[in-house]
Write a protein that holds these residues in place. Structure first.
Motif, PDB file in Angstrom:
ATOM      1  N   LEU A 174       0.823  -1.205   0.000  1.00  0.00           N
ATOM      2  CA  LEU A 174       0.000   0.000   0.000  1.00  0.00           C
ATOM      3  C   LEU A 174       0.865   1.266   0.000  1.00  0.00           C
ATOM      4  O   LEU A 174       0.584   2.219  -0.737  1.00  0.00           O
ATOM      5  N   LEU A 175       1.906   1.277   0.810  1.00  0.00           N
ATOM      6  CA  LEU A 175       2.790   2.443   0.843  1.00  0.00           C
ATOM      7  C   LEU A 175       3.479   2.650  -0.506  1.00  0.00           C
ATOM      8  O   LEU A 175       3.547   3.784  -1.015  1.00  0.00           O
ATOM      9  N   ASP A 176       3.963   1.565  -1.101  1.00  0.00           N
ATOM     10  CA  ASP A 176       4.618   1.667  -2.407  1.00  0.00           C
ATOM     11  C   ASP A 176       3.641   2.089  -3.498  1.00  0.00           C
ATOM     12  O   ASP A 176       4.000   2.834  -4.417  1.00  0.00           O
ATOM     13  N   THR A 177       2.400   1.601  -3.402  1.00  0.00           N
ATOM     14  CA  THR A 177       1.387   1.945  -4.405  1.00  0.00           C
ATOM     15  C   THR A 177       1.091   3.437  -4.401  1.00  0.00           C
ATOM     16  O   THR A 177       1.016   4.078  -5.468  1.00  0.00           O
ATOM     17  N   PHE A 178       0.917   4.015  -3.225  1.00  0.00           N
ATOM     18  CA  PHE A 178       0.646   5.451  -3.140  1.00  0.00           C
ATOM     19  C   PHE A 178       1.857   6.258  -3.612  1.00  0.00           C
ATOM     20  O   PHE A 178       1.703   7.257  -4.329  1.00  0.00           O
ATOM     21  N   ARG A 179       3.051   5.840  -3.199  1.00  0.00           N
ATOM     22  CA  ARG A 179       4.258   6.556  -3.624  1.00  0.00           C
ATOM     23  C   ARG A 179       4.401   6.516  -5.146  1.00  0.00           C
ATOM     24  O   ARG A 179       4.674   7.543  -5.777  1.00  0.00           O
ATOM     25  N   GLN A 180       4.201   5.331  -5.742  1.00  0.00           N
ATOM     26  CA  GLN A 180       4.334   5.172  -7.184  1.00  0.00           C
ATOM     27  C   GLN A 180       3.310   6.013  -7.933  1.00  0.00           C
ATOM     28  O   GLN A 180       3.638   6.682  -8.926  1.00  0.00           O
ATOM     29  N   THR A 181       2.064   5.998  -7.470  1.00  0.00           N
ATOM     30  CA  THR A 181       1.013   6.774  -8.128  1.00  0.00           C
ATOM     31  C   THR A 181       1.308   8.261  -8.059  1.00  0.00           C
ATOM     32  O   THR A 181       1.136   8.997  -9.052  1.00  0.00           O
ATOM     33  N   ASP A 182       1.774   8.735  -6.910  1.00  0.00           N
ATOM     34  CA  ASP A 182       2.123  10.143  -6.753  1.00  0.00           C
ATOM     35  C   ASP A 182       3.287  10.517  -7.668  1.00  0.00           C
ATOM     36  O   ASP A 182       3.238  11.542  -8.376  1.00  0.00           O
ATOM     37  N   GLU A 183       4.331   9.705  -7.688  1.00  0.00           N
ATOM     38  CA  GLU A 183       5.496  10.002  -8.526  1.00  0.00           C
ATOM     39  C   GLU A 183       5.119  10.019 -10.010  1.00  0.00           C
ATOM     40  O   GLU A 183       5.579  10.891 -10.765  1.00  0.00           O
ATOM     41  N   ASP A 184       4.286   9.061 -10.422  1.00  0.00           N
ATOM     42  CA  ASP A 184       3.877   9.002 -11.826  1.00  0.00           C
ATOM     43  C   ASP A 184       3.088  10.246 -12.225  1.00  0.00           C
ATOM     44  O   ASP A 184       3.285  10.793 -13.320  1.00  0.00           O
ATOM     45  N   PHE A 185       2.187  10.690 -11.329  1.00  0.00           N
ATOM     46  CA  PHE A 185       1.407  11.878 -11.668  1.00  0.00           C
ATOM     47  C   PHE A 185       2.290  13.128 -11.695  1.00  0.00           C
ATOM     48  O   PHE A 185       2.156  13.969 -12.599  1.00  0.00           O
ATOM     49  N   LEU A 186       3.180  13.263 -10.721  1.00  0.00           N
ATOM     50  CA  LEU A 186       4.058  14.439 -10.683  1.00  0.00           C
ATOM     51  C   LEU A 186       4.941  14.504 -11.926  1.00  0.00           C
ATOM     52  O   LEU A 186       5.195  15.587 -12.464  1.00  0.00           O
ATOM     53  N   LYS A 187       5.411  13.345 -12.379  1.00  0.00           N
ATOM     54  CA  LYS A 187       6.218  13.316 -13.598  1.00  0.00           C
ATOM     55  C   LYS A 187       5.412  13.782 -14.796  1.00  0.00           C
ATOM     56  O   LYS A 187       5.890  14.581 -15.617  1.00  0.00           O
ATOM     57  N   LYS A 188       4.156  13.311 -14.882  1.00  0.00           N
ATOM     58  CA  LYS A 188       3.310  13.727 -15.994  1.00  0.00           C
ATOM     59  C   LYS A 188       2.938  15.201 -15.879  1.00  0.00           C
ATOM     60  O   LYS A 188       2.938  15.936 -16.875  1.00  0.00           O
ATOM     61  N   ALA A 189       2.636  15.646 -14.659  1.00  0.00           N
ATOM     62  CA  ALA A 189       2.230  17.043 -14.449  1.00  0.00           C
ATOM     63  C   ALA A 189       3.352  18.019 -14.795  1.00  0.00           C
ATOM     64  O   ALA A 189       3.111  19.081 -15.395  1.00  0.00           O
ATOM     65  N   SER A 190       4.585  17.664 -14.425  1.00  0.00           N
ATOM     66  CA  SER A 190       5.710  18.568 -14.679  1.00  0.00           C
ATOM     67  C   SER A 190       6.094  18.637 -16.149  1.00  0.00           C
ATOM     68  O   SER A 190       6.757  19.590 -16.578  1.00  0.00           O
ATOM     69  N   SER A 191       5.659  17.646 -16.923  1.00  0.00           N
ATOM     70  CA  SER A 191       6.003  17.635 -18.352  1.00  0.00           C
ATOM     71  C   SER A 191       5.044  18.465 -19.195  1.00  0.00           C
ATOM     72  O   SER A 191       5.264  18.637 -20.395  1.00  0.00           O
ATOM     73  N   GLN A 192       3.970  18.961 -18.576  1.00  0.00           N
ATOM     74  CA  GLN A 192       2.976  19.738 -19.308  1.00  0.00           C
ATOM     75  C   GLN A 192       3.406  21.204 -19.414  1.00  0.00           C
ATOM     76  O   GLN A 192       4.197  21.701 -18.624  1.00  0.00           O
ATOM     77  N   LYS A 193       2.886  21.891 -20.402  1.00  0.00           N
ATOM     78  CA  LYS A 193       3.153  23.316 -20.596  1.00  0.00           C
ATOM     79  C   LYS A 193       1.820  24.076 -20.619  1.00  0.00           C
ATOM     80  O   LYS A 193       1.095  23.997 -21.603  1.00  0.00           O
ATOM     81  N   PRO A 194       1.482  24.846 -19.554  1.00  0.00           N
ATOM     82  CA  PRO A 194       2.200  24.958 -18.289  1.00  0.00           C
ATOM     83  C   PRO A 194       2.009  23.714 -17.425  1.00  0.00           C
ATOM     84  O   PRO A 194       1.102  22.912 -17.676  1.00  0.00           O
ATOM     85  N   ALA A 195       2.844  23.569 -16.407  1.00  0.00           N
ATOM     86  CA  ALA A 195       2.788  22.397 -15.540  1.00  0.00           C
ATOM     87  C   ALA A 195       1.464  22.349 -14.784  1.00  0.00           C
ATOM     88  O   ALA A 195       0.928  23.380 -14.358  1.00  0.00           O
ATOM     89  N   TRP A 196       0.934  21.133 -14.628  1.00  0.00           N
ATOM     90  CA  TRP A 196      -0.300  20.963 -13.866  1.00  0.00           C
ATOM     91  C   TRP A 196      -0.020  21.201 -12.386  1.00  0.00           C
ATOM     92  O   TRP A 196       1.014  20.789 -11.863  1.00  0.00           O
ATOM     93  N   LYS A 197      -0.969  21.800 -11.703  1.00  0.00           N
ATOM     94  CA  LYS A 197      -0.841  22.061 -10.272  1.00  0.00           C
ATOM     95  C   LYS A 197      -1.930  21.360  -9.467  1.00  0.00           C
ATOM     96  O   LYS A 197      -2.156  21.678  -8.310  1.00  0.00           O
ATOM     97  N   ASP A 198      -2.595  20.385 -10.099  1.00  0.00           N
ATOM     98  CA  ASP A 198      -3.679  19.668  -9.436  1.00  0.00           C
ATOM     99  C   ASP A 198      -3.170  18.804  -8.287  1.00  0.00           C
ATOM    100  O   ASP A 198      -2.017  18.369  -8.266  1.00  0.00           O
ATOM    101  N   GLY A 199      -4.068  18.546  -7.341  1.00  0.00           N
ATOM    102  CA  GLY A 199      -3.807  17.604  -6.261  1.00  0.00           C
ATOM    103  C   GLY A 199      -5.075  16.849  -5.933  1.00  0.00           C
ATOM    104  O   GLY A 199      -6.169  17.193  -6.405  1.00  0.00           O
ATOM    105  N   SER A 200      -4.950  15.803  -5.126  1.00  0.00           N
ATOM    106  CA  SER A 200      -6.135  15.008  -4.782  1.00  0.00           C
ATOM    107  C   SER A 200      -5.929  14.283  -3.461  1.00  0.00           C
ATOM    108  O   SER A 200      -4.829  13.824  -3.153  1.00  0.00           O
TER     109      SER A 200
END
Length: 382
Positions: A174-200
């Protein structure tokens, strides 16, 4: 120290029985022919050839049978497992209201049968279910990403260990799943122009056989309705319901959360991180990660029994206008109402739970909640 924050043990235990059964399938080859009356009689050579072929077929069958018997003697552990008896049956009902917001930023997942997502189950596990509510802020992209990917990451990391180490492995999963999901979204968000600032936020209920694991980030919540056992009921014999919290909220006003934020160099003003963000843990919110916002969930565990009636899983839009106890009593009142409108394909009990879920979400809006409201109501049956 225990791995999880366990809820109180039930006052009346409900034992599950286990049954192992073996199924043997044998596939043999057979041939059939149609002989016409006009067909010529087989020659002596042909008859001899057929006899030899028949002897070979019989020998193969005997060898296969002997080999199968040896495997049964040498490998009794290969007996197949079937579903355990006495396990809970969970059914999910969902209601979502946009409220006064311009956009629906909530997302949810209902997977009453998560077995289909798993490559293989551990030998001691029969059924897995998954339900989740994600409350987005700053946009709907983080909540939708989590709804699409978190359970997929969970399925990939699902433990395959023995029963003795399963809880330890589940916590890591469970801890790894949340960490992985967060890292994957942050990587995708930072690659956008402009960068996404969403959270959940994220509140997830994973049910493995009769054990519930709850992983929570932010201020969405999960509560369990448990009916007292007859021996603990009042003098009038009427059973009373208990409301048990299955999650812990994360906001910057909580001492431990505020200390972590301040140690990371952030500040808390007006109950918000940097005076803006209301939650202290979340998926996404890349601009606040340097200020102590983390994606590490709180984990709790509880064993379901026949005394448990339902679980309410909802975003803070519901709990801004309902206390947990009020929400449980509201659902119980709807379940006890007289008639319900019949719908094809649904039992009367399912209709009552669906009505309770819909009315609870609508009542939150009627009471003045301007936020998005998403409610998942999980019925528990044995």
């Amino acid at each position: 120290m225990d791995l999880f924050d366990d809820l109180p043990e039930p006052t009346q235990s409900c034992a599950s029985s286990f049954q192992l059964m073996s199924f043997v399938f044998y596939f043999g080859s057979s041939s059939s022919g149609l002989i016409s009356a006009a067909s010529p009689s087989p020659t002596k050579e042909e008859e001899e050839e057929e006899e030899k072929e028949e002897e070979k077929r019989l020998k193969r069958k005997r060898d296969d049978a002997d080999c199968h018997a040896e495997r049964e003697d040498e490998e009794p552990a290969e007996i197949k497992k079937v579903c355990k008896e006495g396990l809970p049956v969970l059914k999910g009902f969902v209601a979502a209201r946009r409220g006064e917001r311009d956009e629906m930023q909530d997302a949810h997942v209902l997977l009453p049968d998560m077995n289909v997502c798993l490559c293989a189950l551990p030998g001691h596990v029969s059924q897995v279910s998954f339900f989740a509510v994600f409350d987005g802020h700053g946009g709907a992209r983080a909540s939708r990403f989590a709804a699409e990917n978190l359970h997929a990451n969970l399925a990939k990391k699902f433990p395959s260990g023995e029963k003795e180490t399963f809880d330890k492995l589940m916590k890591k999963c469970l801890l790894d799943t949340f960490r992985q999901t967060d890292e994957d979204f942050l990587k995708k968000a930072s690659s956008q122009k402009p960068a996404w600032k969403d959270g959940s936020t994220a509140t997830c209920v994973l049910v493995v056989d009769d054990t519930v694991y709850v992983a929570n980030l932010g201020d969405s919540r999960a509560v369990l309705c448990r009916v007292e056992a007859a021996a603990a009921a009042g003098a009038d014999g009427e059973k009373r319901s208990l409301t048990l919290s299955l999650s812990r909220e994360h906001n910057p006003t909580i001492y431990e959360e505020r200390m972590r934020i301040q140690r990371a160099g952030g500040t808390v003003r007006d109950g918000r991180v940097l005076g803006v963000l209301e939650v202290s843990r979340s998926i996404g919110d890349g601009q606040y990660k340097r200020c102590g916002i983390i994606s590490t969930p709180d984990l709790r565990r509880v064993q379901l029994t026949a005394n448990d009636r339902f679980i309410i899983l909802a975003c803070d839009g519901l709990f801004k206008v309902f206390s947990a106890d009020e929400a449980v009593k509201f659902v119980l009142n709807v379940l006890q109402e007289g008639s319900v409108e019949q719908k094809e394909g649904l039992t009367e009990e399912e209709l009552r739970f669906d009505a309770a879920c819909q009315q609870l979400a609508s009542e939150a809006v009627r009471r003045g909640c301007a936020d998005n409201v998403t409610v998942i109501l999980l019925s528990i049956g044995f």
